[in-house]
Design a protein around this motif. Structure first.
Motif, short mmCIF file in Angstrom:
data_model
loop_
_atom_site.label_atom_id
_atom_site.label_comp_id
_atom_site.label_asym_id
_atom_site.label_seq_id
_atom_site.Cartn_x
_atom_site.Cartn_y
_atom_site.Cartn_z
N ILE A 298 77.63 1.93 52.76
CA ILE A 298 78.53 0.99 53.18
C ILE A 298 78.35 -0.37 52.89
CG2 ILE A 298 80.19 0.30 55.31
CD1 ILE A 298 79.27 2.70 56.53
N VAL A 299 79.30 -1.07 52.32
CA VAL A 299 79.18 -2.33 51.69
C VAL A 299 78.96 -3.35 53.04
CG1 VAL A 299 80.23 -4.44 50.71
CG2 VAL A 299 80.54 -2.15 49.76
N LYS A 300 77.79 -4.14 52.90
CA LYS A 300 77.53 -5.10 53.89
C LYS A 300 78.68 -6.17 54.01
CE LYS A 300 73.39 -3.31 54.84
NZ LYS A 300 73.68 -2.43 54.16
N PHE A 301 78.88 -6.55 55.49
CA PHE A 301 80.05 -7.20 55.79
C PHE A 301 79.63 -8.87 55.17
CE2 PHE A 301 82.75 -9.55 58.74
CZ PHE A 301 83.97 -9.21 58.60
N ASN B 12 91.59 -5.36 55.06
CA ASN B 12 90.86 -4.16 54.86
C ASN B 12 91.45 -3.11 55.94
OD1 ASN B 12 88.60 -2.58 54.63
ND2 ASN B 12 87.42 -3.32 55.92
N SER B 13 91.15 -1.78 55.63
CA SER B 13 91.66 -0.93 56.78
C SER B 13 90.69 0.22 56.89
CB SER B 13 93.08 -0.20 55.86
OG SER B 13 92.29 0.29 54.70
N ASN B 14 91.18 1.30 57.65
CA ASN B 14 90.57 2.52 57.86
C ASN B 14 90.38 3.35 56.86
OD1 ASN B 14 93.37 3.15 58.39
ND2 ASN B 14 92.61 5.10 59.08
N HIS B 15 91.40 3.52 55.89
CA HIS B 15 91.16 4.58 54.82
C HIS B 15 90.10 3.97 53.63
CE1 HIS B 15 93.74 8.04 55.32
NE2 HIS B 15 94.19 7.22 56.23
N GLU B 16 90.16 2.56 53.71
CA GLU B 16 89.32 1.87 52.61
C GLU B 16 88.10 1.96 53.21
OE1 GLU B 16 91.86 -1.28 50.23
OE2 GLU B 16 92.37 -0.91 52.32
N MET B 17 87.84 1.84 54.49
CA MET B 17 86.53 1.99 55.17
C MET B 17 85.81 3.58 54.74
SD MET B 17 85.12 -0.72 56.42
CE MET B 17 83.80 0.06 56.91
N TYR B 18 86.64 4.64 54.88
CA TYR B 18 86.34 5.75 54.38
C TYR B 18 85.33 5.78 53.30
CZ TYR B 18 89.87 7.43 57.82
OH TYR B 18 90.52 7.75 59.06
N GLY B 19 85.92 5.06 52.15
CA GLY B 19 85.30 5.06 50.94
C GLY B 19 84.10 4.07 50.56
N ASP B 20 83.48 3.88 51.99
CA ASP B 20 82.30 2.95 52.07
C ASP B 20 82.51 1.43 51.85
OD1 ASP B 20 82.16 2.35 49.47
OD2 ASP B 20 79.95 3.29 49.05
N TYR C 233 86.46 -2.85 59.84
CA TYR C 233 85.00 -2.75 59.60
C TYR C 233 84.38 -2.30 60.69
CZ TYR C 233 80.66 -3.50 57.10
OH TYR C 233 79.29 -3.47 56.32
N TYR C 234 84.42 -3.05 61.70
CA TYR C 234 83.72 -2.73 63.22
C TYR C 234 84.35 -2.03 64.14
CZ TYR C 234 80.44 -6.41 61.23
OH TYR C 234 79.69 -7.09 60.48
N LYS D 276 86.09 7.49 66.52
CA LYS D 276 85.64 7.80 65.18
C LYS D 276 86.70 7.64 64.20
CE LYS D 276 81.63 9.20 66.12
NZ LYS D 276 80.46 8.43 65.68
N PHE D 277 86.46 7.70 62.67
CA PHE D 277 87.50 7.53 61.53
C PHE D 277 88.26 6.34 61.58
CE2 PHE D 277 86.85 12.29 61.75
CZ PHE D 277 87.27 12.68 60.51
N TYR D 278 87.53 5.13 62.37
CA TYR D 278 88.05 3.83 62.09
C TYR D 278 89.36 3.88 62.62
CZ TYR D 278 84.06 3.88 58.96
OH TYR D 278 82.60 3.80 58.37
N MET D 279 89.73 4.80 63.41
CA MET D 279 91.23 4.63 63.86
C MET D 279 91.60 3.64 64.90
SD MET D 279 92.85 6.99 62.24
CE MET D 279 94.24 7.01 63.05
#
Length: 491
Positions: free
Chosen positions: A161-164, A267-275, A315-316, A324-327
């Motif tokens: 996951i890309v560092k913040f 940024n969003s939950n779906h873009e977080m899925y892809g690290d 991100y957080y 879970k799932f950044y929802m």
């Protein structure tokens, strides 16, 4: 992906699986528990589709309907997705590990097949309009399993996951374009738009996708000064991961550049899925339309008395909420509070504050109770005057927000604008405290879909503003209002 990176990721996955087998890891167990809770909603959806019985409110609080069929798909993977899994060594390793450890699904194959037969020609809307059908990006589209596998990869190889980032956040002054001198800046707002130009066999006119219809309307009907995306690129906003290049193909190359410093994306939950690599390394690259964001996922801009703040609520989100799932959105934790501290610096702003985020500060009924994002933001700066967000695939203008009950009244003007491209239907949950929600039938894509859309706002130097919501194919706003200074909460 280089052989070195492939080897590193596979080693991380293998080590994670070995630790989980010795009960040293808990995240995978929590992941499965979330899928079990979400499947309760999946079972409720089956009951709704077959018997017309709407689920009780307590069921809607468990897990997420978006993950309602993931556990079933792990045990009975759709053939078209299994081909992708089998062709990718990382996904194949993850999938086999999940399948061997996953609890049993409570959805039977007969129930699932009956549901698929029901939605074959007509989808079933959920409480917030989420549409269950078989077509691309509807909630029974089996490729949502790809999102879940990317998320599982984040759990098993978190170092990917890309560092913040720790750059200086963009801060600017809004202004009209040179040919708009003398007028106030107009900002277009579109959410959950990153679907790409997909076709739909059920559509009467399948040659043009919902995302293209919406953006064509924006370009044709408005001479905008700024355009802002509230986040979400599908299925997982990927860069190098499967399905690769989503952030590029489904979002960035299709974005109509408004000019230097006039484009924003969150940024969003779906873009977080892809690290998060698609968002931070592709969307925000320095020579692109969002380069002025300086690689940062939050920003601030001023105009007269107005302060507009864009937040990274993705991100957080898991670490702050324990979900879970950044929802469920959040802007930091006690330990990782960089964005929270930055937001606190605006607490003394003299004038109205408008928040932009991907995640929702309230549930679909307009209740802020137990919402981490709402609490973090209001603790940092007080109650904002206006809040635009996406995440929920609908367009909603709330009359008022509430905190557990209809009273006390919360003055924030909350606006859901997450209906930019994803198929959705007519929501059926309580709508007593709203001025508008999207429910016009989409005759192009066919029943039971309703029209996608977007919003525009015009800020005025005195702290008033105008807002309008549009639905695709309509040049006239379906909701429009001027808000005076006295109408708005200020600190």
């Amino acid at each position: 992906m280089s052989d070195l990176n492939l080897s590193r990721i596979l080693n991380n996955i293998t080590a994670y699986i070995e630790r989980n087998e010795t009960k040293c890891e808990t995240e995978l167990n929590e992941f499965f528990q979330y899928l079990v809770e979400s499947e309760v909603q999946g079972l409720a959806l089956i009951t709704l589709a077959t018997k017309g019985i709407q689920p009780k409110q307590n069921i809607l609080k468990q897990g997420s309907i978006e993950a309602g069929f993931v556990l079933y798909w792990i045990h009975y993977p759709p053939e078209e997705v299994l081909k992708i899994i089998d062709s990718n060594i990382i996904f194949k390793t993850i999938f086999n590990a999940l399948k061997s450890e996953a609890p049993a699904t409570r959805i039977s194959q007969v129930e699932y097949q009956n549901l698929m037969a029901i939605v074959e020609t007509k989808g079933v809307p959920w409480n917030d309009g989420t549409l269950f059908g078989k077509e691309k990006y509807e909630q029974l589209d089996p490729f949502w399993l790809i999102s879940a596998l990317n998320y599982a990869l984040n759990l098993m190889s978190p170092s990917d996951i890309v560092k913040f980032p720790n750059n200086v956040a963009y801060s600017g002054q809004l202004s009209p374009k040179p040919d708009h001198v003398g007028s106030d800046p107009v900002i277009g707002i579109v959410g959950d738009w990153g679907t790409g130009l997909y076709t739909d066999k059920n559509g009467v006119n399948s040659s043009i996708s919902p995302s293209e219809r919406v953006m064509n309307d924006i370009k044709k009907n408005h001479n905008l000064d700024y355009l802002l995306h509230l986040g979400d690129v599908y299925y997982a906003g990927t860069d190098y991961r499967p399905l690769p290049f989503e952030e590029w193909l489904n979002f960035k190359v299709l974005w109509p550049d408004q000019g230097k410093d006039r484009n924003f994306t969150l940024n969003s939950n779906h873009e977080m899925y892809g690290d998060a690599s698609g968002y931070f390394k592709v969307a925000l690259e320095s020579d692109g339309p969002f380069g002025h964001q300086n690689g940062m996922s939050y920003f601030s801009v001023n105009y007269g008395k107005w302060l507009l703040i864009g937040l990274d609520s993705g991100y957080y989100s898991d670490s702050a909420n324990g979900t879970k799932f950044y929802m469920d959105g959040a802007i930091g934790t006690d330990l990782f509070n960089q964005q929270i501290k930055w937001l606190e610096s605006f607490k003394e702003h003299d004038g109205p504050i408008m928040i932009m985020s991907h995640h929702n500060p309230c549930d679909f009924t307009g209740d802020v109770l137990d919402n981490t994002l709402w609490k973090q933001v209001t603790d940092a700066i007080g109650t904002p005057a206006v809040w635009y967000y996406g995440h929920v695939h609908n367009g909603v203008v709330y009359t008022q927000l509430k905190d557990g009950a209809a009273i006390p009244y919360i003055p924030t003007k909350a606006r859901c604008c997450g209906h930019g491209a994803i198929p959705f239907g007519n929501a059926w949950e309580t709508k007593s405290n709203i001025d508008y929600y999207a429910h016009t039938p989409d005759t192009v894509m066919g029943a039971p879909r309703v029209l996608n859309g977007y919003a525009t706002i015009t800020l005025h130097t005195d702290g008033s503003y105008d807002e309008s919501f549009y639905e695709s194919g309509n040049t006239v706003a379906v909701y429009s209002r001027h808000w005076s200074v006295n109408d708005l909460q200020t600190n």
